[in-house]
Motif scaffolding. Structure first.
Motif, PDB file in Angstrom:
ATOM      1  N   VAL A  52       0.833  -1.207   0.000  1.00 49.00           N
ATOM      2  CA  VAL A  52       0.000   0.000   0.000  1.00 49.00           C
ATOM      3  C   VAL A  52       0.865   1.253   0.000  1.00 49.00           C
ATOM      4  N   ARG A  53       0.591   2.176  -0.916  1.00 47.13           N
ATOM      5  CA  ARG A  53       1.241   3.486  -0.975  1.00 47.13           C
ATOM      6  C   ARG A  53       0.186   4.545  -0.663  1.00 47.13           C
ATOM      7  N   PHE A  54       0.494   5.434   0.263  1.00 40.32           N
ATOM      8  CA  PHE A  54      -0.484   6.427   0.713  1.00 40.32           C
ATOM      9  C   PHE A  54      -0.117   7.804   0.189  1.00 40.32           C
ATOM     10  N   VAL A  55      -1.063   8.483  -0.438  1.00 41.40           N
ATOM     11  CA  VAL A  55      -0.882   9.848  -0.931  1.00 41.40           C
ATOM     12  C   VAL A  55      -1.761  10.774  -0.101  1.00 41.40           C
ATOM     13  N   SER A  56      -1.159  11.772   0.523  1.00 41.43           N
ATOM     14  CA  SER A  56      -1.940  12.645   1.395  1.00 41.43           C
ATOM     15  C   SER A  56      -1.156  13.907   1.703  1.00 41.43           C
ATOM     16  N   VAL A  57      -1.818  14.839   2.386  1.00 40.72           N
ATOM     17  CA  VAL A  57      -1.150  15.997   2.965  1.00 40.72           C
ATOM     18  C   VAL A  57      -1.483  16.052   4.457  1.00 40.72           C
ATOM     19  N   LEU A  88       1.252   5.297  10.184  1.00 45.19           N
ATOM     20  CA  LEU A  88       1.115   4.625   8.896  1.00 45.19           C
ATOM     21  C   LEU A  88       2.336   3.753   8.613  1.00 45.19           C
ATOM     22  N   GLN A  89       3.518   4.303   8.840  1.00 44.96           N
ATOM     23  CA  GLN A  89       4.746   3.542   8.605  1.00 44.96           C
ATOM     24  C   GLN A  89       4.821   2.336   9.529  1.00 44.96           C
ATOM     25  N   ARG A  90       4.442   2.515  10.789  1.00 43.10           N
ATOM     26  CA  ARG A  90       4.500   1.414  11.762  1.00 43.10           C
ATOM     27  C   ARG A  90       3.603   0.260  11.340  1.00 43.10           C
ATOM     28  N   MET A  91       2.508   0.580  10.671  1.00 43.98           N
ATOM     29  CA  MET A  91       1.565  -0.460  10.256  1.00 43.98           C
ATOM     30  C   MET A  91       1.786  -0.934   8.823  1.00 43.98           C
ATOM     31  N   GLY A  92       2.946  -0.584   8.260  1.00 46.80           N
ATOM     32  CA  GLY A  92       3.345  -1.175   6.995  1.00 46.80           C
ATOM     33  C   GLY A  92       2.919  -0.432   5.752  1.00 46.80           C
ATOM     34  N   VAL A  93       2.487   0.830   5.901  1.00 41.87           N
ATOM     35  CA  VAL A  93       2.044   1.625   4.754  1.00 41.87           C
ATOM     36  C   VAL A  93       3.179   2.542   4.302  1.00 41.87           C
ATOM     37  N   ASN A  94       3.459   2.576   3.009  1.00 41.13           N
ATOM     38  CA  ASN A  94       4.491   3.450   2.451  1.00 41.13           C
ATOM     39  C   ASN A  94       3.990   4.899   2.467  1.00 41.13           C
ATOM     40  N   THR A  95       4.765   5.812   3.074  1.00 39.26           N
ATOM     41  CA  THR A  95       4.348   7.225   3.209  1.00 39.26           C
ATOM     42  C   THR A  95       5.252   8.166   2.425  1.00 39.26           C
ATOM     43  N   GLU A  96       5.957   7.640   1.447  1.00 36.97           N
ATOM     44  CA  GLU A  96       6.861   8.471   0.651  1.00 36.97           C
ATOM     45  C   GLU A  96       6.138   9.659   0.029  1.00 36.97           C
ATOM     46  N   HIS A  97       4.846   9.517  -0.249  1.00 31.89           N
ATOM     47  CA  HIS A  97       4.103  10.556  -0.950  1.00 31.89           C
ATOM     48  C   HIS A  97       3.112  11.292  -0.028  1.00 31.89           C
ATOM     49  N   PRO A 106      -4.814  17.098  -7.185  1.00 31.72           N
ATOM     50  CA  PRO A 106      -4.097  16.195  -8.095  1.00 31.72           C
ATOM     51  C   PRO A 106      -2.602  16.473  -8.176  1.00 31.72           C
ATOM     52  N   HIS A 107      -2.202  17.694  -7.842  1.00 35.18           N
ATOM     53  CA  HIS A 107      -0.785  18.066  -7.868  1.00 35.18           C
ATOM     54  C   HIS A 107       0.075  17.116  -7.040  1.00 35.18           C
ATOM     55  N   TYR A 108      -0.495  16.576  -5.954  1.00 34.60           N
ATOM     56  CA  TYR A 108       0.279  15.748  -5.035  1.00 34.60           C
ATOM     57  C   TYR A 108       0.321  14.273  -5.443  1.00 34.60           C
ATOM     58  N   ILE A 109      -0.381  13.903  -6.498  1.00 33.27           N
ATOM     59  CA  ILE A 109      -0.453  12.495  -6.896  1.00 33.27           C
ATOM     60  C   ILE A 109       0.509  12.250  -8.055  1.00 33.27           C
ATOM     61  N   PRO A 110       1.633  11.569  -7.837  1.00 35.67           N
ATOM     62  CA  PRO A 110       2.619  11.376  -8.898  1.00 35.67           C
ATOM     63  C   PRO A 110       2.092  10.463 -10.008  1.00 35.67           C
ATOM     64  N   ARG A 111       2.259  10.872 -11.240  1.00 34.70           N
ATOM     65  CA  ARG A 111       1.807  10.050 -12.373  1.00 34.70           C
ATOM     66  C   ARG A 111       2.524   8.697 -12.391  1.00 34.70           C
ATOM     67  N   THR A 112       3.807   8.704 -12.012  1.00 32.06           N
ATOM     68  CA  THR A 112       4.549   7.444 -12.000  1.00 32.06           C
ATOM     69  C   THR A 112       3.959   6.446 -11.007  1.00 32.06           C
ATOM     70  N   ARG A 141      -9.482   7.702 -16.425  1.00 27.17           N
ATOM     71  CA  ARG A 141      -8.163   7.424 -17.007  1.00 27.17           C
ATOM     72  C   ARG A 141      -7.570   6.134 -16.446  1.00 27.17           C
ATOM     73  N   LEU A 142      -7.738   5.935 -15.137  1.00 28.36           N
ATOM     74  CA  LEU A 142      -7.184   4.739 -14.523  1.00 28.36           C
ATOM     75  C   LEU A 142      -7.845   3.472 -15.056  1.00 28.36           C
ATOM     76  N   ARG A 143      -9.158   3.497 -15.140  1.00 27.96           N
ATOM     77  CA  ARG A 143      -9.861   2.305 -15.637  1.00 27.96           C
ATOM     78  C   ARG A 143      -9.499   2.018 -17.082  1.00 27.96           C
ATOM     79  N   ALA A 144      -9.262   3.063 -17.874  1.00 24.61           N
ATOM     80  CA  ALA A 144      -8.834   2.858 -19.260  1.00 24.61           C
ATOM     81  C   ALA A 144      -7.474   2.177 -19.313  1.00 24.61           C
TER      82      ALA A 144
END
Length: 298
Positions: free
Chosen positions: A45-50, A64-73, A108-114, A143-146
């Motif tokens: 799981v990768r979490f995107v937030s502010v 989040l990190q303690r429970m195994g969620v990636n918080t890089e974003h 959407p600015h905070y959500i990396p396309r990669t 776009r994602l479903r496509a």
């Protein structure tokens, strides 16, 4: 952040002091709890937030990190306070008071396309609180479903009592899993019963509509219009905070593994039931092993 006041009688009264049974400060956020439950079930799981640039923001990210969620974003915003919810919780139900803080500031600015290109699934919660994302979900989901990426969302409660049926319908057309509660569904699509909504002409969607019904289990509408229900598991709840979010995780995880119909509902019901055995949304996260034990009656 969730600040949880728990006990049999937690409702304050003016000009009177009461004693309560419990007090906890824990990770809040519908999406964050779902993310932690998914990680507990075994998902990557990768979490995107502010969050705010404050102690609460640090606490949330660390949890989040303690429970195994990636918080890089997860982005810290200078001069902003992290959102806080005060939860008044009894074994039967709960009431919430929320300070929005950073909650509506994701865009959407905070959500990396990669990151989107790497994902198998994207989920969000609290549609009505996400002011910065609300206009953008339909196009992003389309776009994602496509690209072959499945999607899901949970509405949460509309504190403005507007319910934005048009906006929800637009996202619904582009999603694989719509996961509201019974109360939320009946406010968005007014009717006397969940069955009346599920059997009516809802916006076209190739996905599933899954409705959380608390002590009565859950219902599901298939893309062909047929409906299925599954009963709950008998539990003595400690705190119901986050049970719906852990149910969401069960639906997403089961769906990605190919579970469908009643099997999918019962898996998610077990995830939600296990969540009620601890304080806060992450106090008793479901695992696949615990779900299987509960389903086996152990």
């Amino acid at each position: 952040m969730d600040i949880i006041i728990s006990g049999r009688d937690v409702m304050p009264e003016w000009n009177r002091e009461k004693m309560v049974d419990g007090f906890e400060i824990v990770l809040g956020s519908s999406s964050a709890i779902t993310a932690c439950a998914l990680a507990s079930l075994g998902a990557d799981v990768r979490f995107v937030s502010v969050v705010g640039d404050d102690d609460f923001g640090t606490f949330c990210t660390d949890e989040l990190q303690r429970m195994g969620v990636n918080t890089e974003h997860v982005t810290r915003l200078p001069g902003v306070k992290t959102g806080v919810t005060l939860s008044l919780s009894t074994p039967e139900d709960r009431g919430l008071l929320t300070y929005a803080g950073s909650i509506p500031l994701l865009t959407p600015h905070y959500i990396p396309r990669t990151l989107l290109q790497q994902a198998a699934h994207l989920h969000f919660g609290s549609y009505y609180l996400q002011d910065g994302m609300r206009p953008h979900w339909p196009e992003l989901f389309r776009r994602l479903r496509a690209d072959g990426i499945s999607t899901s969302f949970d509405t949460g409660w509309d504190v403005a009592n507007q319910w934005d049926r048009e906006g929800i319908s637009a996202v619904l057309k582009e999603t694989d899993l719509f996961i509201p509660s019974e109360d939320e569904l009946l406010h968005i699509f007014p009717a006397d019963r969940v069955a009346d909504v599920l059997e009516s002409e809802l916006p076209s969607t190739g996905g599933l509509i899954v409705v959380k019904q608390g002590s009565r289990g859950a219902s599901l509408r298939e893309p062909d219009g047929s409906t299925i229900s599954a009963g709950p598991y008998a539990m003595t709840p400690v705190d119901t905070t986050g049970a719906g979010d852990c149910f969401n995780a069960g639906i997403i995880y089961g769906y990605l593994l190919g579970r469908r119909g009643e099997e999918l509902l019962r898996f998610a019901n077990a995830c939600g039931a296990l969540s009620t055995l601890g304080i806060g949304g992450t106090g008793s996260l479901p695992t696949v092993e615990a779900v299987l034990r509960l389903q086996a009656g152990e």
